[in-house]
Design an enzyme around this catalytic site. Structure first.
Site, PDB file in Angstrom:
ATOM      1  N   SER A   1      -6.892   1.266   2.470  1.00 54.19           N
ATOM      2  CA  SER A   1      -6.038   0.139   2.875  1.00 54.19           C
ATOM      3  C   SER A   1      -6.264  -0.229   4.340  1.00 54.19           C
ATOM      4  O   SER A   1      -6.478   0.645   5.186  1.00 54.19           O
ATOM      5  CB  SER A   1      -4.571   0.539   2.672  1.00 54.19           C
ATOM      6  OG  SER A   1      -3.731  -0.356   3.351  1.00 54.19           O
TER       7      SER A   1
ATOM      8  N   SER B   1      -8.103  -0.760  -0.156  1.00 53.31           N
ATOM      9  CA  SER B   1      -7.906  -2.141   0.281  1.00 53.31           C
ATOM     10  C   SER B   1      -8.047  -3.056  -0.934  1.00 53.31           C
ATOM     11  O   SER B   1      -8.977  -2.908  -1.729  1.00 53.31           O
ATOM     12  CB  SER B   1      -8.972  -2.475   1.330  1.00 53.31           C
ATOM     13  OG  SER B   1      -8.827  -3.783   1.770  1.00 53.31           O
TER      14      SER B   1
ATOM     15  N   ASN C   1       0.844  -1.196   0.000  1.00 52.28           N
ATOM     16  CA  ASN C   1       0.000   0.000   0.000  1.00 52.28           C
ATOM     17  C   ASN C   1       0.879   1.246   0.000  1.00 52.28           C
ATOM     18  O   ASN C   1       2.079   1.167   0.282  1.00 52.28           O
ATOM     19  CB  ASN C   1      -0.970   0.009   1.197  1.00 52.28           C
ATOM     20  CG  ASN C   1      -0.401  -0.672   2.408  1.00 52.28           C
ATOM     21  OD1 ASN C   1       0.529  -0.157   3.018  1.00 52.28           O
ATOM     22  ND2 ASN C   1      -0.920  -1.842   2.752  1.00 52.28           N
TER      23      ASN C   1
ATOM     24  N   HIS D   1       6.513  -5.629  -0.433  1.00 52.39           N
ATOM     25  CA  HIS D   1       6.870  -7.021  -0.125  1.00 52.39           C
ATOM     26  C   HIS D   1       8.092  -7.389  -0.961  1.00 52.39           C
ATOM     27  O   HIS D   1       8.167  -8.518  -1.452  1.00 52.39           O
ATOM     28  CB  HIS D   1       5.718  -7.966  -0.451  1.00 52.39           C
ATOM     29  CG  HIS D   1       4.565  -7.885   0.502  1.00 52.39           C
ATOM     30  ND1 HIS D   1       3.499  -8.738   0.448  1.00 52.39           N
ATOM     31  CD2 HIS D   1       4.327  -7.070   1.559  1.00 52.39           C
ATOM     32  CE1 HIS D   1       2.626  -8.440   1.410  1.00 52.39           C
ATOM     33  NE2 HIS D   1       3.111  -7.418   2.083  1.00 52.39           N
TER      34      HIS D   1
ATOM     35  N   GLU E   1      -4.094  -0.997   6.271  1.00 47.42           N
ATOM     36  CA  GLU E   1      -2.971  -0.435   7.025  1.00 47.42           C
ATOM     37  C   GLU E   1      -3.100   1.078   7.227  1.00 47.42           C
ATOM     38  O   GLU E   1      -2.142   1.725   7.651  1.00 47.42           O
ATOM     39  CB  GLU E   1      -1.645  -0.748   6.327  1.00 47.42           C
ATOM     40  CG  GLU E   1      -1.283  -2.203   6.271  1.00 47.42           C
ATOM     41  CD  GLU E   1      -0.979  -2.804   7.632  1.00 47.42           C
ATOM     42  OE1 GLU E   1      -0.965  -2.051   8.630  1.00 47.42           O
ATOM     43  OE2 GLU E   1      -0.785  -4.019   7.695  1.00 47.42           O
TER      44      GLU E   1
HETATM   45 ZN   LIG Z   1       1.930  -6.429   3.527  1.00 48.17          ZN
END
Ligand SMILES: [Zn+2]
Length: 226
Positions: A74, A45, A29, A97, A76
Site C-alpha cells: 500500500s 497497492s 488499506n 473511507h 500508505e
Molecule cells: Zn484513503
C-alpha cells in the site's frame, strides 16, 4: 510463504472491510504486525478485495522495506509502519473511507462518544487531523500526532483510521466509529444529542480493555481473529 496464517487473516479482514461497506472499490488499506518477528503484513497497492488472498498480502519490515510479496505494498505503508513503531500496545492499523466518519472529516468536527459500545472500543472522542497529501512523511507524522494514544483518528477531507491489538477488535472499532458518526449525525437532526458522561466512558473503556483489549498481547490466538 512467510507468515502465511497472518497474511490469510489480513486478506480475510480486508475482504470484510469491503463487504461491510467500510471501503469501496480499491480504497483503504490494512496491516497487522507479527508480534514474534515484528514484521508487518499489509494489503497491496490497489488491492482488489473480491479476489484478495494470502499470496497478495505483502510482508514488510518495521521500516516498510519489502521482505516478501508479489505486489507493491500500500502507498500508505510509511504511515502504517510509523504508527506501529510508535505504538507497541497495538498490532493492527486499518484505514477506511466509511461515509459518516469521512463526512465529519469534511466539516472538521470530532465525533463525540454517544454510544456505550463505541465508548468501550474508542474510549474518547475522535479528532480530525488536518488535510495533508497522503503517502507523505508529513502526513504520517500528522496522523500519528492526532491519534496519540487513542484508538481512532479521522483524516481531514479523506477518511478514517483505527488501530487495535487484533484484526477482530480493529474491525469492530472501525464499525464503532462509523456507527457513532452516523447515529450522532441522525440524532442531531432529531434534537439535542446527550453525550455519555466522562465517568461512564472511563468505566466502559476500562472494562473493555481488561476483558478484550489486552488479550492478543497475552498471546491469545483466538482473540487474534484466527
Ligand atoms: Zn484513503
Amino acid at each position: 510463504m512467510l507468515l502465511e496464517g497472518l497474511r490469510a487473516d489480513v486478506a480475510r479482514y480486508a475482504r470484510k472491510m469491503s463487504t461491510s461497506g467500510l471501503v469501496r472499490a480499491t480504497q483503504g488499506n490494512l496491516s497487522a504486525r507479527d508480534a514474534k518477528t515484528g514484521r508487518v503484513c499489509i494489503t497491496p497497492s490497489g488491492a482488489d478485495y473480491d479476489t484478495l488472498t494470502a499470496e497478495d498480502i505483502v510482508v514488510v519490515d518495521e521500516k516498510g522495506e519489502v521482505v516478501e510479496g508479489r505486489w507493491q505494498p500500500s502507498l500508505e505503508t510509511p504511515l502504517h509502519t510509523l504508527i506501529l513503531r510508535c505504538r507497541r500496545d497495538i498490532h493492527c492499523v486499518m484505514h477506511t473511507h466509511s461515509l459518516y466518519a469521512t463526512a465529519f472529516g469534511v466539516v472538521y468536527q470530532s465525533v463525540p462518544v454517544v454510544l456505550s459500545e463505541s465508548a468501550a472500543c474508542l474510549g474518547a472522542e475522535v479528532l480530525v487531523a488536518p488535510y495533508a497529501p497522503s503517502g507523505t512523511l508529513e502526513f504520517a507524522e500528522l496522523v500519528a500526532e492526532y491519534l496519540g494514544e487513542g484508538s481512532a483518528v479521522i483524516w481531514g477531507n479523506h477518511g478514517a483510521m483505527v488501530v487495535g491489538t487484533t484484526l477482530a477488535l480493529t474491525f469492530s472499532t472501525a464499525h464503532a466509529l462509523e456507527d457513532s458518526a452516523m447515529v450522532y449525525a441522525i440524532a442531531r437532526q432529531l434534537g439535542e444529542p446527550k453525550l455519555l458522561p466522562p465517568e461512564a466512558v472511563a468505566q466502559l473503556r476500562a472494562y473493555w480493555l481488561a476483558h478484550y483489549g489486552q488479550r492478543a498481547l497475552a498471546g491469545d490466538r483466538e482473540a487474534a481473529g484466527r
